[in-house]
Write a protein that holds these residues in place. Structure first.
Motif, mmCIF file in Angstrom:
data_model
loop_
_atom_site.group_PDB
_atom_site.id
_atom_site.type_symbol
_atom_site.label_atom_id
_atom_site.label_comp_id
_atom_site.label_asym_id
_atom_site.label_seq_id
_atom_site.Cartn_x
_atom_site.Cartn_y
_atom_site.Cartn_z
ATOM 1 N N ALA A 74 0.830 -1.218 0.000
ATOM 2 C CA ALA A 74 0.000 0.000 0.000
ATOM 3 C C ALA A 74 0.855 1.256 0.000
ATOM 4 C CB ALA A 74 -0.934 -0.007 1.209
ATOM 5 N N GLU A 75 1.948 1.239 0.753
ATOM 6 C CA GLU A 75 2.809 2.422 0.837
ATOM 7 C C GLU A 75 3.533 2.696 -0.474
ATOM 8 O OE1 GLU A 75 3.107 4.690 3.444
ATOM 9 O OE2 GLU A 75 1.287 3.597 3.954
ATOM 10 N N GLN A 76 3.671 1.672 -1.320
ATOM 11 C CA GLN A 76 4.323 1.878 -2.615
ATOM 12 C C GLN A 76 3.397 2.558 -3.621
ATOM 13 O OE1 GLN A 76 5.980 -1.820 -4.068
ATOM 14 N NE2 GLN A 76 6.822 -2.334 -2.054
ATOM 15 N N GLY A 77 2.112 2.506 -3.376
ATOM 16 C CA GLY A 77 1.153 3.098 -4.310
ATOM 17 C C GLY A 77 0.535 4.380 -3.761
ATOM 18 N N LYS A 78 -0.498 4.843 -4.438
ATOM 19 C CA LYS A 78 -1.157 6.100 -4.068
ATOM 20 C C LYS A 78 -2.621 5.896 -3.688
ATOM 21 C CE LYS A 78 1.799 8.929 -7.080
ATOM 22 N NZ LYS A 78 1.823 9.926 -8.195
ATOM 23 N N SER A 79 -3.045 4.653 -3.556
ATOM 24 C CA SER A 79 -4.446 4.371 -3.242
ATOM 25 C C SER A 79 -4.708 4.579 -1.753
ATOM 26 C CB SER A 79 -4.801 2.927 -3.624
ATOM 27 O OG SER A 79 -6.085 2.589 -3.135
ATOM 28 N N ASN A 80 -5.502 5.596 -1.425
ATOM 29 C CA ASN A 80 -5.854 5.841 -0.032
ATOM 30 C C ASN A 80 -6.708 4.717 0.539
ATOM 31 O OD1 ASN A 80 -4.458 8.216 0.199
ATOM 32 N ND2 ASN A 80 -6.204 9.516 -0.306
ATOM 33 N N ARG A 81 -7.479 4.071 -0.321
ATOM 34 C CA ARG A 81 -8.319 2.960 0.140
ATOM 35 C C ARG A 81 -7.436 1.795 0.608
ATOM 36 N NH1 ARG A 81 -13.476 1.757 -0.048
ATOM 37 N NH2 ARG A 81 -14.184 -0.424 -0.151
ATOM 38 N N ALA A 82 -6.406 1.471 -0.183
ATOM 39 C CA ALA A 82 -5.482 0.408 0.224
ATOM 40 C C ALA A 82 -4.749 0.791 1.503
ATOM 41 C CB ALA A 82 -4.490 0.127 -0.900
ATOM 42 N N LYS A 83 -4.349 2.052 1.614
ATOM 43 C CA LYS A 83 -3.651 2.506 2.824
ATOM 44 C C LYS A 83 -4.572 2.442 4.035
ATOM 45 C CE LYS A 83 -0.349 5.499 0.444
ATOM 46 N NZ LYS A 83 0.134 6.875 0.213
ATOM 47 N N ALA A 84 -5.869 2.707 3.821
ATOM 48 C CA ALA A 84 -6.827 2.632 4.926
ATOM 49 C C ALA A 84 -6.939 1.201 5.442
ATOM 50 C CB ALA A 84 -8.187 3.141 4.464
ATOM 51 N N TYR A 85 -7.094 0.230 4.497
ATOM 52 C CA TYR A 85 -7.232 -1.173 4.903
ATOM 53 C C TYR A 85 -5.966 -1.675 5.593
ATOM 54 C CZ TYR A 85 -11.753 -2.400 2.854
ATOM 55 O OH TYR A 85 -13.085 -2.511 2.605
ATOM 56 N N THR A 86 -4.814 -1.339 5.038
ATOM 57 C CA THR A 86 -3.573 -1.868 5.616
ATOM 58 C C THR A 86 -3.234 -1.193 6.940
ATOM 59 O OG1 THR A 86 -2.304 -0.305 4.236
ATOM 60 C CG2 THR A 86 -2.649 -2.531 3.367
ATOM 61 N N SER A 87 -3.575 0.084 7.099
ATOM 62 C CA SER A 87 -3.370 0.752 8.394
ATOM 63 C C SER A 87 -4.279 0.138 9.448
ATOM 64 C CB SER A 87 -3.653 2.251 8.262
ATOM 65 O OG SER A 87 -2.741 2.873 7.394
ATOM 66 N N TRP A 88 -5.512 -0.188 9.029
ATOM 67 C CA TRP A 88 -6.447 -0.870 9.945
ATOM 68 C C TRP A 88 -5.861 -2.221 10.371
ATOM 69 C CZ3 TRP A 88 -10.979 -4.140 7.827
ATOM 70 C CH2 TRP A 88 -11.703 -4.695 8.877
ATOM 71 N N THR A 89 -5.326 -2.966 9.404
ATOM 72 C CA THR A 89 -4.757 -4.283 9.707
ATOM 73 C C THR A 89 -3.554 -4.159 10.637
ATOM 74 O OG1 THR A 89 -5.460 -5.000 7.505
ATOM 75 C CG2 THR A 89 -3.913 -6.413 8.674
ATOM 76 N N MET A 90 -2.687 -3.169 10.371
ATOM 77 C CA MET A 90 -1.528 -2.969 11.243
ATOM 78 C C MET A 90 -1.972 -2.558 12.640
ATOM 79 S SD MET A 90 1.271 -3.745 9.707
ATOM 80 C CE MET A 90 2.485 -2.973 10.771
ATOM 81 N N GLY A 91 -3.040 -1.769 12.736
ATOM 82 C CA GLY A 91 -3.573 -1.398 14.043
ATOM 83 C C GLY A 91 -4.068 -2.609 14.815
ATOM 84 N N VAL A 92 -4.772 -3.520 14.114
ATOM 85 C CA VAL A 92 -5.250 -4.752 14.765
ATOM 86 C C VAL A 92 -4.068 -5.613 15.201
ATOM 87 C CG1 VAL A 92 -6.603 -6.861 14.442
ATOM 88 C CG2 VAL A 92 -7.412 -4.703 13.468
ATOM 89 N N LEU A 93 -3.024 -5.687 14.346
ATOM 90 C CA LEU A 93 -1.828 -6.457 14.704
ATOM 91 C C LEU A 93 -1.163 -5.886 15.953
ATOM 92 C CD1 LEU A 93 0.399 -8.557 14.166
ATOM 93 C CD2 LEU A 93 1.468 -6.905 12.602
ATOM 94 N N LYS A 94 -1.003 -4.561 15.998
ATOM 95 C CA LYS A 94 -0.368 -3.937 17.155
ATOM 96 C C LYS A 94 -1.209 -4.138 18.413
ATOM 97 C CE LYS A 94 3.142 -2.319 14.855
ATOM 98 N NZ LYS A 94 4.495 -2.844 15.069
ATOM 99 N N THR A 95 -2.534 -4.136 18.257
ATOM 100 C CA THR A 95 -3.403 -4.416 19.399
ATOM 101 C C THR A 95 -3.205 -5.844 19.881
ATOM 102 O OG1 THR A 95 -5.061 -2.864 18.512
ATOM 103 C CG2 THR A 95 -5.797 -4.396 20.205
ATOM 104 N N TYR A 96 -3.093 -6.768 18.935
ATOM 105 C CA TYR A 96 -2.937 -8.188 19.270
ATOM 106 C C TYR A 96 -1.642 -8.424 20.047
ATOM 107 C CZ TYR A 96 -2.903 -13.274 18.564
ATOM 108 O OH TYR A 96 -2.893 -14.625 18.747
ATOM 109 N N ILE A 97 -0.561 -7.750 19.659
ATOM 110 C CA ILE A 97 0.720 -7.957 20.356
ATOM 111 C C ILE A 97 0.923 -6.930 21.473
ATOM 112 C CG2 ILE A 97 1.790 -9.015 18.340
ATOM 113 C CD1 ILE A 97 3.179 -6.396 17.729
ATOM 114 N N GLU A 98 -0.184 -6.253 21.855
ATOM 115 C CA GLU A 98 -0.228 -5.364 23.022
ATOM 116 C C GLU A 98 0.683 -4.149 22.886
ATOM 117 O OE1 GLU A 98 0.532 -7.849 26.366
ATOM 118 O OE2 GLU A 98 -1.244 -9.087 26.056
ATOM 119 N N ASP A 99 0.850 -3.664 21.679
ATOM 120 C CA ASP A 99 1.573 -2.403 21.443
ATOM 121 C C ASP A 99 0.511 -1.327 21.186
ATOM 122 O OD1 ASP A 99 3.254 -0.366 20.822
ATOM 123 O OD2 ASP A 99 4.151 -1.308 19.063
ATOM 124 N N ASN A 100 -0.174 -0.919 22.270
ATOM 125 C CA ASN A 100 -1.360 -0.069 22.121
ATOM 126 C C ASN A 100 -1.050 1.310 21.552
ATOM 127 O OD1 ASN A 100 -2.844 -2.142 23.109
ATOM 128 N ND2 ASN A 100 -3.248 -1.240 25.109
#
Length: 638
Positions: A74-100
């Motif tokens: 997502a960071e290699q492209g310009k699609s804000n929609r892709a960046k939104a989904y991947t930022s959401w996924t990274m947020g869930v990952l950080k929540t899962y590993i307790e990096d709030n």
């Protein structure tokens, strides 16, 4: 309108919806969608869905791998929609590993991007997740994002996002519910009942079955916390429904909470036999599934230990304690292993993100070098054109230069004359206003009455009060004279002067009123403001509002300061419980000219400040209950 989804995104979303019902098919569909992706944005979104499905399967390695790949694409492209989904996924990952802290950063980025694209259903889910992360550190932000999530869910009209948001709102309502406030409890209960009704009505449309179980648990918990006697049938019915969902979809947290809450109820009721049967039933159920939850087993055995103590069965207590120690040790080891795994995942994730940033920087540098040659050639070409144009216009420039400089000198001289005139006018206006201000600050009647009171105390041989009165009067006079010569004073000095003035007024009026000066925590008392700006309004409040009721009721004068940091204003309110604005106007006489002039001059001073601060000024109005007036001043601060 939300953005149009691509075919691969639709397929990946369809697979993600099956994560509870058929996880194997869910993964197959998402991988098939990945193969159909036609660009990096679609690939990033498909990887994000795959990562979130592995989150459901508790597979941290695959979850982390696909989340990082998605974010990199997502960071290699310009699609804000892709960046939104991947930022959401990274947020869930950080929540899962307790990096709030990192989780909040990523989720807020996704929240903003989805809001821009008007994907209200996603905004609702992410807003609810953000509110959970701010608990319990910031109750204000918990309420803010939960309420925003509910607003977005209402706009989306999606049953799943609406349930997700209502759970967040119900959660903070339950946390803020006082222990003995029946009305608040009833309000929370009604909200959670309507949430359960919604979940049951649209259960087929709600993919996250765990949220339905949470809705039942939350409702049962609020019923349990209510005033006795509780509705036992409704309480147990909701827990049984939650238990059914937990067993069907393998939701361990829902199962543990339903059994635990039901056991606590029977223990509180004194039905130890039923409570013991419940906990043993939970232990027996755990024995039938492939993977035992050590935390759940230790919780059940701990509850059985508590039951044994209450029943006085110490032999059973010893047996339960043996199993509790065993599973608690296993739980501790499992927790330690998870902590190490989470720490390793955080390290690997940060390392990958750092490497991604390095590659991006290298790519940008290559692009810069690639265009550097074109840039140099372009600059040389532009330089040649510029030289040609310079030569062509050079003669014309010299011909016009003399006329231009002459006109420039005339314009400069005119500007200087206008500035001098304007400066002199402003200075004259200011000096005139300061002279009028100095003359308006001390009411002659107030001075004569103060001196008369001092004389009366001396004649009555009340030396102590007379000396105190005279000292305060001297301090006030000195402060007024000193402050009137200053451009600005601190808020603290203004408050001290107000206290001296009000205390003299109290002595003059036989302590017929009390006063308070309040400052909000955010107000900096060293803030500089124009001097003697508030005293005329305090004087009006005492003379026109409180003095007429001095023999009828105890007067109250409240001066409150708060700061509007966004617009750079200090807001001061002067409130009294006197006769009110209308009655005060009827009582005014010719002798009130001084006080009226003080108010007029203060208004003129504030009007001068409006050149740089258009909202500076004051408002006078009656209180809503009809007793007294409120004066609101907006004073500019830097």
């Amino acid at each position: 309108m939300a953005q149009q989804r691509s075919i691969s995104e639709e397929m990946a979303n369809e697979g993600y919806d099956l994560r509870f019902a058929d996880t194997a098919r869910s993964i197959r569909l998402e991988r098939a969608a990945l193969e159909k992706a036609v660009n990096k944005a679609d690939e990033a979104i498909c990887h994000a869905y795959i990562a979130l499905t592995y989150r459901r399967l508790l597979n941290l390695d695959s979850f982390s791998l696909h989340a990082n790949v998605a974010y990199s694409l997502a960071e290699q492209g310009k699609s804000n929609r892709a960046k939104a989904y991947t930022s959401w996924t990274m947020g869930v990952l950080k929540t899962y590993i307790e990096d709030n802290e990192s989780a909040i950063t990523y989720l807020l980025k996704a929240y903003d991007l989805f809001s821009q694209s008007k994907d209200y259903d996603q905004c609702a889910k992410i807003g609810a997740d953000i509110s959970y992360l701010f608990f319990p550190a910031s109750p204000v932000k918990v309420r803010k994002y939960a309420n925003e999530a509910l607003d977005y869910a209402m706009k989306a009209g999606d049953a799943e996002s609406l349930l997700h948001a209502r759970l967040a709102v119900g959660g903070y309502m339950r946390d803020e519910m006082p222990g003995n406030d029946t009305q608040r409890w009833k309000s929370v209960l009604d909200f959670l009942i309507s949430t359960v009704v919604l979940a049951e009505k649209d259960s087929a449309k709600i993919v996250s079955k765990s949220n339905i179980g949470v809705a039942y648990i939350n409702l049962a918990d609020v019923i349990y916390a209510g005033p006795p006697p509780i509705d036992e049938s409704e309480f147990l019915s909701n827990l049984n429904k939650a238990n059914t969902i937990a067993k069907r979809y393998g939701l361990k947290n829902i199962y543990r909470n339903s059994i635990g809450l039901k056991g606590q109820y029977f223990m509180r009721k004194g039905d130890f036999h039923t409570a013991e049967k419940l906990f043993k039933e939970g232990i027996a159920y755990q024995a039938t599934i492939p993977y035992k939850d050590n935390y759940l087993m230790s919780s059940f055995y701990n509850s059985l230990k508590e039951l044994a103590i209450r029943q006085g069965d110490y032999k059973a207590y010893f047996g339960y304690d043996t199993f509790y120690t065993k599973y608690n040790q296993l739980r501790t080891e499992e927790s330690t292993q998870k902590m190490l795994q989470y720490a390793d995942a955080r390290f690997e994730s940060e390392k990958k993100l750092t490497r991604i940033r390095q590659l991006e920087d290298d790519y940008k540098l290559q692009q810069k070098n690639k265009f550097l040659g074109y840039g140099i050639a372009g600059i040389l070409f532009i330089g040649l054109v510029f030289m040609y144009r310079s030569y062509y216009f050079r003669q014309r420039y010299y011909q016009n230069r003399e006329d231009f400089l002459r006109q420039e000198q005339l314009n400069t001289a005119l500007k200087m004359e206008l500035m001098e005139k304007e400066t002199m006018e402003n200075l004259a206006k200011r000096l005139s206003l300061e002279r009028r201000l100095l003359g308006s600050q001390m009411d002659p009647h107030f001075i004569f009455n103060a001196l008369g009171n001092i004389q009366s105390m001396i004649l009555q041989k009340e030396t102590g009060p007379a000396v105190s009165y005279l000292g305060k009067f001297a301090k006030l006079t000195r402060e007024v004279l000193e402050h009137s010569r200053m451009e600005s004073i601190s808020l603290e000095d203004e408050i001290i002067t107000l206290r001296h003035y009000i205390e003299l007024q109290q002595l003059r009026l036989n302590n017929s009123f009390t006063y308070r000066i309040e400052c909000n925590e955010e107000v900096d008392r060293s803030t500089l403001i124009p001097p003697l700006l508030i005293q005329p309004f305090v004087e009006n409040a005492v003379e026109h509002g409180l003095k007429p009721v001095m023999y009828k009721a105890e007067g109250v004068l409240i001066i409150h300061f708060k700061e509007d940091s966004e617009q750079q204003y200090l807001i001061c309110t002067v409130t009294d419980n006197g006769i009110g604005l209308a009655a005060s106007k009827q009582r005014k006489t010719v002798n009130d000219t001084h006080r009226s002039m003080s108010t007029i001059i203060t208004g003129e001073r504030l009007a001068l400040m409006q050149q740089g601060h258009p909202d500076a000024g004051f408002e006078i109005s009656d209180r809503t209950d009809g007793s007294g007036c409120i004066v609101k001043l907006r004073i500019p601060i830097n």
